[in-house]
Design an enzyme around this catalytic site. Structure first.
Site, mmCIF file in Angstrom:
data_model
loop_
_atom_site.group_PDB
_atom_site.id
_atom_site.type_symbol
_atom_site.label_atom_id
_atom_site.label_comp_id
_atom_site.label_asym_id
_atom_site.label_seq_id
_atom_site.Cartn_x
_atom_site.Cartn_y
_atom_site.Cartn_z
ATOM 1 N N GLN A 173 0.845 -1.190 0.000
ATOM 2 C CA GLN A 173 0.000 0.000 0.000
ATOM 3 C C GLN A 173 0.883 1.244 0.000
ATOM 4 O OE1 GLN A 173 -2.409 0.470 3.538
ATOM 5 N NE2 GLN A 173 -3.849 1.850 2.533
ATOM 6 N N GLY A 174 0.737 2.082 -1.029
ATOM 7 C CA GLY A 174 1.526 3.313 -1.107
ATOM 8 C C GLY A 174 0.655 4.533 -0.874
ATOM 9 N N GLU A 193 -11.397 -0.580 4.872
ATOM 10 C CA GLU A 193 -10.326 -0.898 5.814
ATOM 11 C C GLU A 193 -10.820 -0.753 7.249
ATOM 12 O OE1 GLU A 193 -6.907 1.661 5.550
ATOM 13 O OE2 GLU A 193 -5.731 0.444 6.931
ATOM 14 N N SER A 234 -6.368 7.290 12.253
ATOM 15 C CA SER A 234 -6.084 7.227 13.691
ATOM 16 C C SER A 234 -7.393 7.329 14.474
ATOM 17 C CB SER A 234 -5.157 8.374 14.097
ATOM 18 O OG SER A 234 -5.877 9.593 14.104
ATOM 19 N N ASN A 235 -7.337 6.917 15.732
ATOM 20 C CA ASN A 235 -8.571 6.949 16.526
ATOM 21 C C ASN A 235 -9.089 8.371 16.713
ATOM 22 O OD1 ASN A 235 -8.243 4.243 16.526
ATOM 23 N ND2 ASN A 235 -8.333 3.982 18.749
ATOM 24 N N GLU A 236 -8.183 9.348 16.621
ATOM 25 C CA GLU A 236 -8.638 10.741 16.683
ATOM 26 C C GLU A 236 -9.407 11.090 15.405
ATOM 27 O OE1 GLU A 236 -5.627 9.643 17.710
ATOM 28 O OE2 GLU A 236 -6.282 9.865 19.789
#
Lengths: 380, 384
Positions: free
Chosen positions: B126-127, B244, B369-371
């Site tokens: 994955q890029g 995802e 991210s969770n944020e």
């Protein structure tokens, strides 16, 4: 496996929402209602009877509707959404549930029919000073003389104990075990002193001094029946808490969008919106558990229901404290006033948390069973 | 509302359980159970065993090997796979680029890549992330400039997981610097053996080599390797990241790891009420998460992920991390012995507990991210 309501259940939800929403969506009306005895609206109680809500869990042959846990959960959620003060949980689900489970055919028909009609209010006299959240009785004792039974001792707090027409009482039997008895509200040698509880309800200290009592069904050790009904009550309370938490979060997000400080609305501040997001996470997880436990109750397996009641009570206890405390904090000072709804939701959530066992109590029970399973499987 | 599985679904679960516990090589499943690093060959062998039985890409369109299962069956498939310690099919192939090609790829790309992607004959990397484009992915700066029919790519990607095994890399590149940042991004498929492409390892705090930097210096990419439209890459990226998010809620694996910890340290847990309470509380939270996952999949029909999938990512990674933390605490002083070999007197799972815990700090950072998830919840769901 299916998490959705069928058409009839949706119709029930909408009908109950319409009825209680009409009465209590104006929070000021609720405030006035709970300020006067008996802490709920007798006319509203009659309308609930008319709609069939008060006979929902009872068998049709007993004058009820014969509905299942999902329908009872729907009603509880809608009552929680507007923190309706009517004692559905205490009178119908707990006290009525015990009559339904243990009463003779005659008693069931006489009492439950009247409850369903809204003509008789029941209260469960079970909690005793110094002990909590157990399915047994010890401070109130039952004695038999010549085929007549009397009770001795104190029950407190008894939700709606003073208003109740009939008390369903747990008492220690002479030969051990916990029996179930009926006591008339106007019986001689019965003392009831009522007071207000912080959630707007009423509770009483009920003193039995050689008070005449009628056995509910046969005289027998009813500990397992009491335990089963307390579990039903826990899952109902969890449904009620779910409705209340949903409102607490909605009130909070509405407030963040409208309240201005420093010249901007509060939702401009990420320190606040992230906390609202965390409230949503708690609420969604609790919601999944409540729906699951309600479905487990449908299976009729008492052991599975007991486990589900404890797991759900734990999850909802944690969520209700998180959502409730943050709802007040994100509101600021208005959140702790009696005139504004959100603080009253938190008060009711706190009461629901402590009525039938808080999270840590149930966690303790789960710890005792930790070794008897590899993991927890929700699907059967 | 109904909880019971139907007869058919129950039989399906049995079938899955039977397959995963008997048809995937035991040495691979033991390695997963013991927390050992899998070799490339083991990962490929496992996926090929699954693919041969039609169990590698059940969620793909049926013409490419999908099974047309209900969401419940996909859940049961995943649950049984994790329970049996079978490594999940490589996410870059099966959850990310496969569905993207099926949805956005040209017929030529589908023809060329779908089957080898399912069978892990082609290993995808994955890029996406760059040194200056993490959570703010759209600010990426790797460029692709037209030169005849080809694209010429320059720049740097980072956090490329298992890039050392990669054959191809699906890459987000800036194809138009003059428009709003989201509107100038395209997706290119790049052969990792191309001249000018270099993979450099990044060592992590667990001592392992899991992620890499990938450098592009005048890498030529044929025009046919463009996925979808020029400057249409952001839509594809959002599609992929949505998938995802659902994929990264590791419910079944976390449940399994907690059950393992209970089994391995049964005596200590029973003897210590504080430990037992921690285990019981984690079990309960995992149950709530699993039930939420069941609710979310049931409402994600039609491609668009349920907004509550952010809840799964957020809570799922928190619990994954909490269980790995518990494993370190249970290992006690043995958790220090991460560098010991098989001659050690300490059990392997105790020695590997801390590297796993340290490694899993990544879980609340990747996949949005969770944020970022809190941002999605507060904006999209709560309207704040």
């Amino acid at each position: 496996m299916d998490f959705t309501y069928d058409d009839e259940q949706v119709a029930l939800r909408d009908a109950v929402r319409g009825l209680v929403g009409k009465t209590y969506s104006d929070h000021e009306h609720r405030r006035q209602t709970v300020n006067e005895d008996p802490g709920f609206d007798e006319k509203q109680w009659a309308r609930m009877a008319e709609m069939g809500i008060l006979g929902l869990p009872f068998a049709e042959s007993d004058g009820g509707v014969g509905a299942g846990p999902v329908e009872i959960g729907i009603v509880a959620q809608e009552l929680g959404r507007v923190i309706a003060p009517e004692p559905f949980l205490a009178c119908v689900v707990l006290a009525g549930g015990l009559v339904s489970a243990a009463g003779s055919a005659e008693q069931r028909e006489e009492i439950l029919g009247a409850v369903a009609e809204g003509e008789r209010v029941l209260a469960l006299a079970h909690d005793e000073p110094g002990r909590g959240w157990v399915p047994t009785a010890s401070a109130v004792t039952a004695t038999e003389q010549g085929g007549a039974w009397t009770l001795e001792g104190v029950k407190e707090p008894v939700v709606q104990g003073a208003r109740a027409d009939t008390l369903v009482v747990t008492a220690a039997l002479p030969d051990g075990g916990t029996g179930l008895f009926l006591v008339d509200g106007d019986a001689a040698d019965l003392q009831r002193s009522s007071y207000r509880t912080y959630d707007g309800g009423r509770a009483a200290k009920v003193t039995f001094s050689g008070t005449s009592a009628t056995p509910l069904g046969e005289v027998a050790d009813r500990e397992s029946t009491v335990a089963t009904i307390l579990d039903v009550g826990r899952i109902t309370a969890a449904n009620e808490a779910l409705g209340s938490m949903e409102t607490a979060l909605r009130l909070t997000t509405d407030y963040l969008k409208s309240r201005k400080q420093f010249g901007v609305t509060l939702n401009t501040f990420q320190a606040l919106t992230f906390r609202a997001a965390d409230m949503y996470v708690s609420l969604e997880l609790a919601s999944s558990m409540v729906q699951w436990a309600t479905m487990v109750l449908m299976s009729g397996d008492a052991q599975a229901a007991s486990d589900a009641a404890r797991r759900t009570s734990l999850q909802v206890s944690r969520a209700a404290r998180h959502v409730g405390q943050e709802a007040i904090q994100l509101h600021g000072g208005i959140g702790v006033t009696a005139e504004y709804a959100v603080g009253n939701h938190v008060a009711r959530l706190t009461a629901l948390d402590h009525l039938l066992g808080d999270g840590t109590h149930h966690l303790g029970e789960l710890v005792g069973r930790i070794g008897d399973h590899e993991g927890v499987d929700p699907l059967h | 509302m109904q909880l019971e599985l139907s007869e058919e679904d129950r039989a399906f679960r049995e079938e899955m359980r039977d397959f995963f516990t008997t048809k995937v090589p035991e040495e691979i499943r033991d390695a997963v159970k013991e927390g050992r690093e899998l070799s490339k060959d083991q990962i490929v062998a496992s996926q090929q065993a699954l693919n041969a039985a039609g169990l590698a890409v059940p969620h793909w369109p049926e013409q490419y090997g999908g099974r047309g299962w209900s969401d419940l069956r996909r859940h049961l498939w995943n649950e049984e796979m994790q329970r049996a310690f079978v490594p999940a099919p490589l996410a870059f192939n099966t959850s990310m680029i496969g569905p993207v090609l099926a949805q956005f790829g040209s017929e030529e790309l589908k023809e060329r890549f779908m089957a080898p992607t399912a069978n892990l004959d082609v290993w995808w990397s994955q890029g996406f992330s760059e040194p200056d484009a993490g959570s703010d992915l759209a600010s990426l700066r790797t460029t692709a400039v037209r030169d005849g029919d080809d694209w010429v790519v320059n720049g740097q990607k980072t956090w490329t997981t298992l890039g050392q095994y990669g054959d191809w890399i699906f890459t987000l590149v800036r194809t138009n610097p003059d428009v709003k940042k989201q509107a100038g991004i395209s997706m290119l498929l790049i052969d990792m053996t191309s001249p000018g492409l270099e993979v450099r390892p990044i060592e992590l705090i667990d001592g392992g080599h899991e992620v890499n930097e990938v450098w592009f210096s005048d890498v030529r990419v044929p025009g046919a390797n463009l996925v979808g439209e020029v400057d249409g890459g952001w839509t594809i990226a959002k599609f992929l990241l949505g998938n995802e998010r659902v994929g990264v809620a590791p419910v079944a694996a976390t449940k399994r790891n907690l059950a393992l910890a209970k089994e391995r340290y049964a005596d200590r847990i029973t003897a210590d009420p504080l430990l037992a309470a921690r285990v019981a509380e984690l079990e309960n939270e995992l149950l709530a998460l699993e039930l939420t996952a069941l609710r979310v999949v049931a409402h994600s029909e039609g491609g668009e992920p349920h907004p509550a999938s952010s809840v799964l990512k957020l809570k799922g990674t928190e619990l994954q991390q909490a269980v790995s933390e518990l494993a370190v605490d249970l290992a006690g002083p043995a958790s220090l012995a991460s560098g010991a070999d098989e001659g050690s007197a300490l059990p392997g799972f105790a020695r590997r507990a801390t590297p796993t815990y340290l490694n899993l700090r990544k879980a609340s950072i990747y996949g949005g991210s969770n944020e970022v998830q809190r941002q999605i919840i507060s904006k999209t769901i709560l309207g704040l």
